[in-house]
Scaffold this active site. Structure first.
Site, PDB file in Angstrom:
ATOM      1  N   SER A1014       0.839  -1.201   0.000  1.00  0.00           N
ATOM      2  CA  SER A1014       0.000   0.000   0.000  1.00  0.00           C
ATOM      3  C   SER A1014       0.876   1.254   0.000  1.00  0.00           C
ATOM      4  O   SER A1014       1.741   1.400  -0.864  1.00  0.00           O
ATOM      5  CB  SER A1014      -0.953  -0.044   1.202  1.00  0.00           C
ATOM      6  OG  SER A1014      -1.943   0.941   1.089  1.00  0.00           O
ATOM      7  N   ASP A1134      -5.495  -4.007  -3.079  1.00  0.00           N
ATOM      8  CA  ASP A1134      -4.545  -3.616  -2.039  1.00  0.00           C
ATOM      9  C   ASP A1134      -3.953  -4.853  -1.370  1.00  0.00           C
ATOM     10  O   ASP A1134      -4.673  -5.762  -0.961  1.00  0.00           O
ATOM     11  CB  ASP A1134      -5.261  -2.752  -1.001  1.00  0.00           C
ATOM     12  CG  ASP A1134      -4.289  -2.005  -0.111  1.00  0.00           C
ATOM     13  OD1 ASP A1134      -3.272  -2.589   0.279  1.00  0.00           O
ATOM     14  OD2 ASP A1134      -4.547  -0.821   0.195  1.00  0.00           O
TER      15      ASP A1134
END
Length: 1375
Positions: A1014, A1134
């Protein structure tokens, strides 16, 4: 196939139609011409009465029919061929589709080609003035079309390549019998005698003359207890069993000997050579079936040594090396045995008190005595630290070196481990050319010493004493001698000398010469130093490299050894007056395996390693006396294990064992390299891992009695210690404490596998990453590295010197090239006749150094072939600023079956641009295990003559290498000491990563690998590209500022079917930061993590488009749509959903230490209990009523979020509890995920936190421990236990597996309560006599009162080790 077929048919038919119509038109045209022709028309009418034949019409019909037949046949042939083509089944893998944007790109390129062709034709054609306005309009339209259809060239992608067969497959042929013209018995004998070192052809033929064939029936004994132990037995066919008898008459099989293997004890061979032969005591060997055995009497070696006395030292040395590296390695390092390996009570020489000599004195030598300088004290090299090139003395282990006193003005040369320029081949011309010279190298004696000893021109400075004494250390005292002995206490030496003292020392020198059987006592002149150590002084520490012989004169030396998995020392034995200590390490050149400590005041003579080898050079038989004293200290248990534990060799390409074979032993790698490969059910072979020096192989299968799980083959010639299953069972019965050690070894392996298998996803999905780098990182634990240039422009000499300089900071490093080899071993060293001698010498260098660098020649010479054969890893070095090319030497390399792993290293100038086109470098080569970019100093590319270059790097080597340089990073990668930085996800809280990075730089911690998830993937990519926290901060602040914009997200809103935003605005923001950078073009190795929702798996990205995979790793569900993977079209989200802090992945990529920074949000765990049902109205009332008690119940969105992060939370707990991870979490809980506007504030929080943490690291030497070589540290140091407990792997299960012992039919009695370490006399004690009541100190009256308690403690230790014999002496289980 159908579309081309139809096109071909249409083309054929239309062509026929054109031909027919064309022919008709021609006919009409001919008729028309005939009619209009002036002459022919009238002539035709005149002769019209006579009919003309219709030949042209018939001919046309025939031609047409023929064409039709041919066309029909072609059509039929095509149809039949089409029907016969087998339809290939669709692959099981993902089906790739032709995406719309690819179609647009295809047709766009097609249009651009047409446009460019039209433009060129328009520009080249000359036009008239009237058509110029029209052409301008056309050109304007074409320019507009170009702008509209402007398509950038797509960057190349890395081609996935499978490892070549030579990497994954072992040779099918086993052994050399089928390919050799020699008889099998000669080959078997050569294989087993080779264990004793390489014998020249005349020596080996002399040995073969003594071979005797012996045929055995099933059940016949080769030898029994009581028979002489003086032969080497080699099995030619059949099967032998090595047995140990029990008290009930039953025998326990400890080893099965198959054809090609041998039954022998090197200690027994040593006894025969030294003249102390004794019969077998307990070991017997019998034929399990009809067998043929070759017997080689040990007397044959004596005959050989008579003709070739220099070989004696070499063979005895090899026996000592095996004793230390094989027997002690297996029994101590892996099974945890310590004092069980030594005999505690032998009878040394009785020196003091002696009849007719005063008890207060101790022998001294000569009439002059003076304090020696630092030149007399050998600097002891500390592990992990290179020796001081200035020759200054290094402090002892405790900072208190022992005080030596020179008895005469010495003239022997100085011994020191040299840190010299590898390119300096001066002084090496007198290299090893004989067996003694090989022994000299094996003992790790400085080459300069050898040169001076043999009369070379290079002479080391002599040890010249001076009148100024050194500073008095705490562990030694000034020698004071006075006539009142009470004034001197326990220090009998002082400045006063007398004739009586001199005569006493002469007597001690004679005793030493008698013990060592020195014919000429003058050999000891100038080679003996007298030392006195106070109580508590450490004489030598375990692990020291440069050791000496210590001959105890007065007092005693306690010998201690560090216990495995415990920070405790155990006393092995006590060296009394008249004993030698340190012979094993001096003979083998290996590090010292114990610590010498003066428990009370002690006086001893010291002979340095170099002086001892000079004595051996003058009288080779001295080695027999030294070796016999070592063998006398070995316990009978060690002699039994010397029979059972094998020292085996595997040639490159041969399989050690194959998948599915029966597990009957465990292996320990001594030197060389092995590769483990598993074959899946589909037949595909995968690389599991590689094993180097010191690794344990096959222990799980052997202890659990499961078939071999993988195939293990040798990458290069490899030596191993083989511990049979029966031997392990015998040790477990005899010493039950070994079971605890085996449980520890087995649990480490099993828990690692369980951690991989018991994740939320299957192991094949890539989610479970093994925690040990040795299992997954092939480029770990390397011992030899070959360096191969791409082209002649690569500065090979400067590159290898830079790399060696960086490696010297980690451990002793040796650089070899063809010039050095010829200088040290002679001009014919690379000839085929010197094959075995060169291999043995190179193996010695590998043992003596942490890593050996092999610099290849510019062409495929014999030395280049040798380099590739010896290499664990091959570095292919190219220039990054040149066009990607494939060198000629590499092309030759592609045609050979090279098993070593290859890594591409690209060099860049310090002031040059960043890396580009790395993918092209990789794509034009076969499979490479990795690549690295190095920013090189200017001196690397400077053009200097060899002399100037040598002078330059002499100055460079005088300084310590910069730990932040790229060459130091390469050195850490090659030695397995990589430091990885892993950044977790957490939105705007990730801005604190940069502050911690800044503090990390200020603390001096280097970073070799970067990874993240991320926002961590974003910051990590910036740092991997910039390698500067300041520049990373600047670029990240600009991006964070763009994230605070309101207009762009509003314009990016869409109908929320998949997500709230289209993702276009976010894509542009990421693309503006990274442009079209590829992951392969980053300075630092980089990876990030995404969640593949198509395959429900974790994806680790190490190559490809940087901005796309960073964007994919930052894709929050509901806000942004999943990113389509450019490689296979899978949807990526993600990575924080599955692994928010991927420290385990960094570990699997070879990181020794992982610095993991966590900035994720922490969920509330103190939730309210509301019962079995829940009313939303009740929750609404509780929230609206200000006087009601607040309840903590998650809403639907939070529940979904917690479900998504379940796997991530579990993985985080695993990382926190791991021993390799340094977990950091800045105090950023007060910031929210989208607080990008508070960038500077969050940055400051991370910076202040990092300064506090790393400041503590600096004070606690944590950073130094990170940079310490993993192999120089104590590998047996206790580590933090893994808090994970798996229900299927409890302690009881492991204990049951490891403790399982054979049925009682093979029970073996231990004899005495403490085994053979009892009062049962060994053969050496029998020779010495039964007198055990000697005084330990030699002079009770001369001992100080302060040592009385220590003497009592010492006696109590010895009393604890004694036991009364429970059975007659004949039943003592010794060998």
């Amino acid at each position: 196939m159908e579309a081309p077929l139809q096109t071909g048919m249409m083309g054929t038919s239309s062509h026929g139609l054109a031909t027919n119509s064309s022919g008709a038109k021609v006919a009409e045209r001919d008729g028309f011409q005939d009619v209009l022709a002036p002459g022919e028309g009238s002539a035709g009418r005149i002769c019209g009465a006579q009919p003309v034949p219709f030949v042209p019409q018939v001919l046309g019909v025939m031609i047409g029919a023929g064409v039709a037949v041919v066309v029909t046949a072609v059509l039929i042939l095509l149809v039949v061929r089409r029907l016969r083509v087998p339809k290939t089944p669709a692959p099981d893998g993902p089906r790739y589709r032709f995406r719309k944007r690819d179609k647009v790109l295809f047709y766009g390129r097609k249009i651009m080609r047409k446009v460019s062709q039209s433009t060129s034709s328009l520009v080249d054609t000359s036009v008239s003035a009237t058509s110029r306005p029209r052409m301008r309009k056309k050109l304007k339209m074409l320019n507009i079309a170009k702008k509209i259809l402007r398509i950038q060239k797509e960057t190349p992608t890395l081609q996935r390549k499978e490892p070549p067969p030579a990497v994954l497959e072992a040779d099918l042929t086993e052994g050399d019998l089928a390919n050799s013209h020699l008889p099998s018995e000669v080959l078997y004998m050569l294989k087993n005698v080779r264990v004793l070192g390489h014998f020249e052809k005349p020596l080996f033929l002399e040995l073969c003359r003594h071979m005797v064939f012996q045929r055995l029936g099933q059940g016949d004994y080769v030898f029994r207890p009581g028979q002489p132990d003086a032969s080497i037995y080699v099995v030619q066919d059949g099967l032998l069993e090595l047995c140990l008898p029990g008290p009930d008459g039953k025998e326990c099989v400890v080893k099965e000997v198959v054809p090609g293997d041998s039954v022998n004890s090197l200690l027994s061979i040593l006894d025969v050579i030294t003249g102390h032969q004794h019969p077998q005591r307990t070991v017997s060997a019998r034929a399990a079936r009809d067998s043929t055995v070759l017997r080689l009497p040990v007397e044959a070696f004596s005959a050989v040594f008579t003709k070739y006395p220099e070989s004696l030292v070499r063979v005895v040395q090899i026996i000592m090396v095996r004793l230390q590296r094989v027997t002690f390695l297996a029994l101590h390092n892996y099974l945890g045995l310590t004092n069980e390996l030594f005999s505690h009570e032998i009878q040394p020489l009785r020196l003091f008190p002696s009849p007719g000599l005063p008890t207060r004195t101790s022998p001294v030598r000569g009439s002059k005595r003076m304090v020696s300088t630092s030149a007399t004290d050998e600097p002891r090299e500390t592990p992990g630290r290179p020796p001081d090139p200035t020759g200054a003395p290094l402090p002892g282990p405790t900072g208190d070196p022992v005080k030596p006193t020179s008895l005469e003005t010495p003239s022997a040369p100085l011994l020191s481990r040299c840190v010299s320029m590898p390119g300096d081949i001066s002084g090496l011309q007198g290299g090893p050319r004989s067996d003694f010279d090989m022994a000299y190298e094996r003992g790790r004696i400085s080459v300069s010493l050898q040169e001076e000893a043999s009369g070379g021109s290079l002479a080391a400075p002599a040890r010249t004493p001076t009148q100024e004494p050194r500073e008095q250390p705490a562990g030694a005292c000034e020698y004071s001698y006075c006539e009142d002995e009470s004034a001197t206490g326990g220090c009998p030496f002082g400045p006063y000398q007398g004739r009586q003292t001199s005569s006493i020392f002469e007597a001690a020198k004679q005793e030493l010469a008698k013990l060592m059987r020195i014919e000429d006592p003058s050999l000891l002149n100038s080679r003996v130093l007298l030392h006195h150590a106070k109580a508590g002084t450490i004489i030598a520490r375990q692990g020291d490299q440069d050791v000496s012989l210590h001959f105890v004169l007065w007092g005693c030396l306690h010998v201690y050894q560090r216990m495995i998995d415990k920070a405790e020392d155990v006393c092995l034995f006590v060296a009394q007056p008249g004993e030698l200590v340190g012979q094993l390490a001096v003979l083998t050149g290996e590090p010292l395996i114990f610590t010498l400590r003066a428990q009370r005041d002690c006086t001893f003579l010291r002979i340095s390693k170099s002086d001892f080898y000079e004595i051996m050079r003058a009288q080779p038989s001295v080695v027999l006396s030294a070796a016999h004293t070592v063998a006398a200290r070995m316990s009978p248990f060690v002699r039994q294990m010397d029979f059972a534990i094998d020292w085996t060799a595997v040639e490159a390409g041969r399989a050690l064992y194959r998948q599915g074979d029966r597990s009957d032993c465990t292996y320990i790698v001594l030197n060389g390299r092995l590769r483990s490969v598993i074959q899946r059910g589909s037949g595909k072979k995968e690389l599991v891992g590689e094993y180097g020096r010191g690794d344990l192989i096959g222990v799980v299968e052997a202890l659990t009695r499961q078939p071999r799980a993988t195939t293990v083959h040798a990458v290069r010639d490899t030596e191993l210690a083989k511990l049979p299953e029966g031997t392990l069972g015998h040790i477990k019965r005899r010493y039950p404490q070994v079971v605890t050690r085996l449980i520890h070894l087995l649990s480490q392996k099993i828990l690692g596998n369980l951690q991989q298998l018991q994740g939320p996803f299957p192991a094949g999905s890539g989610l479970g990453v093994p925690p040990h780098s040795e299992l997954t990182n092939p480029a770990s634990n390397l011992a030899t590295v070959a360096i191969l240039p791409v082209c002649a422009e690569v500065p090979m000499v400067a590159f290898t010197l830079e790399l060696q300089h960086a490696l010297q900071a980690i451990g002793p490093t040796l650089l070899l090239n063809s010039d050095i080899i010829r200088a040290r071993l002679g001009a014919s060293a690379l000839d085929s006749i010197q094959e075995f001698r060169l291999s043995g010498w190179l193996a010695q260098q590998e043992d003596a150094h942490r890593i050996v660098l092999y610099q290849t020649d510019a062409s495929l010479t014999p030395w280049t072939v040798r380099c590739l054969r010896q290499a664990d890893c091959i570095l292919i070095v190219g220039l990054g600023d040149q066009e990607p090319t494939l060198g000629q030497l590499e092309q030759m390399l592609e045609n050979t079956a090279v098993r070593a792993l290859k890594q591409l290293v690209l060099l860049h100038r310090e002031e040059g641009a960043g890396p580009t086109r790395t993918v092209e470098w990789l794509n034009m080569r076969s499979w490479c295990s990795g690549h690295l970019h190095l920013r090189c100093p200017r001196r690397l590319f400077s053009r200097r003559s060899p002399a100037k270059l040598h002078e330059l790097y002499e100055k460079v080597f005088s300084r310590r290498a910069d730990r932040h340089s790229d060459f130091s990073r390469l050195a850490r990668v090659l030695t397995g000491n990589t430091i990885a930085l892993v950044l977790g996800g957490g939105g705007a809280r990730g801005c604190s990563h940069i502050g911690v990075l800044k503090a990390l730089e200020e603390a001096g911690v280097p970073v070799d690998l970067v990874g993240g998830t991320s926002i961590g993937s974003f910051i990590g990519a910036l740092y991997a590209e910039e390698r500067s926290a300041s520049r990373t901060k600047q670029r990240a602040r600009e991006w964070a500022k763009s994230m605070t914009s309101v207009l762009e997200p509003v314009l990016d809103l869409t109908y929320p079917v998949t997500s709230m935003f289209t993702g276009s605005a976010f894509n542009r923001s990421i693309h503006r930061v990274f442009q079209d950078k590829q992951i392969e073009d980053l300075w630092l190795p980089y990876f990030n993590v995404t969640t593949d929702i198509t395959a429900s798996a974790m994806r680790v990205h190490k190559d490809g488009s940087l901005w796309r995979y960073v964007r994919a790793s930052m894709t929050l569900s509901g806000y942004l749509p999943p990113l389509c993977d450019p490689k296979d079209g899978h949807l990526l989200m993600d990575g924080g959903y599955i692994n928010n802090l991927p420290a385990d992945i960094a570990r699997s990529m070879g990181a020794k230490t992982v610095i993991a920074i966590d900035v994720g949000s922490q969920d509330e765990t103190d939730l309210s209990t509301y019962g079995d049902s829940l009313s939303g109205w009740w929750l609404l009332w509780k929230r609206l009523n200000p006087w009601a008690d607040k309840v903590k119940v998650p809403d639907m969105a939070e529940i979904q979020s917690r479900l998504a992060y379940v796997s991530c939370v579990r993985q985080l707990e695993v990382v926190k509890s791991s021993s390799y991870c340094e977990y950091l979490r800045p105090p950023i809980d007060c910031f929210k995920t989208m607080d990008f506007g508070k960038f500077d504030q969050i940055y400051d929080v991370g910076y202040q936190y990092g300064k506090a943490v790393f400041g503590g690291w600096s004070r606690g030497n944590v950073i130094e421990k990170m940079l310490t070589d993993r192999r120089s540290t104590d590998l047996n140091e206790s580590r933090r236990a893994d808090v994970l407990a798996f229900p299927s792997s409890g302690f009881t299960d492991l204990a049951e597996i490891v403790s399982r012992i054979e049925p009682p039919t093979s029970y073996v009695s231990d004899g005495c309560a403490d085994g053979e370490e009892s009062d049962c006399l060994t053969e050496y004690e029998e020779d010495a006599g039964p007198d055990c009541s000697r005084d330990e100190g030699g002079s009770p009256e001369g001992a100080s009162p302060s040592t009385a308690s220590e003497m009592e403690e010492e006696k109590s230790i010895l009393r604890q080790r004694r036991c009364l014999p429970q059975e007659p002496p004949g039943s003592a289980t010794d060998a």
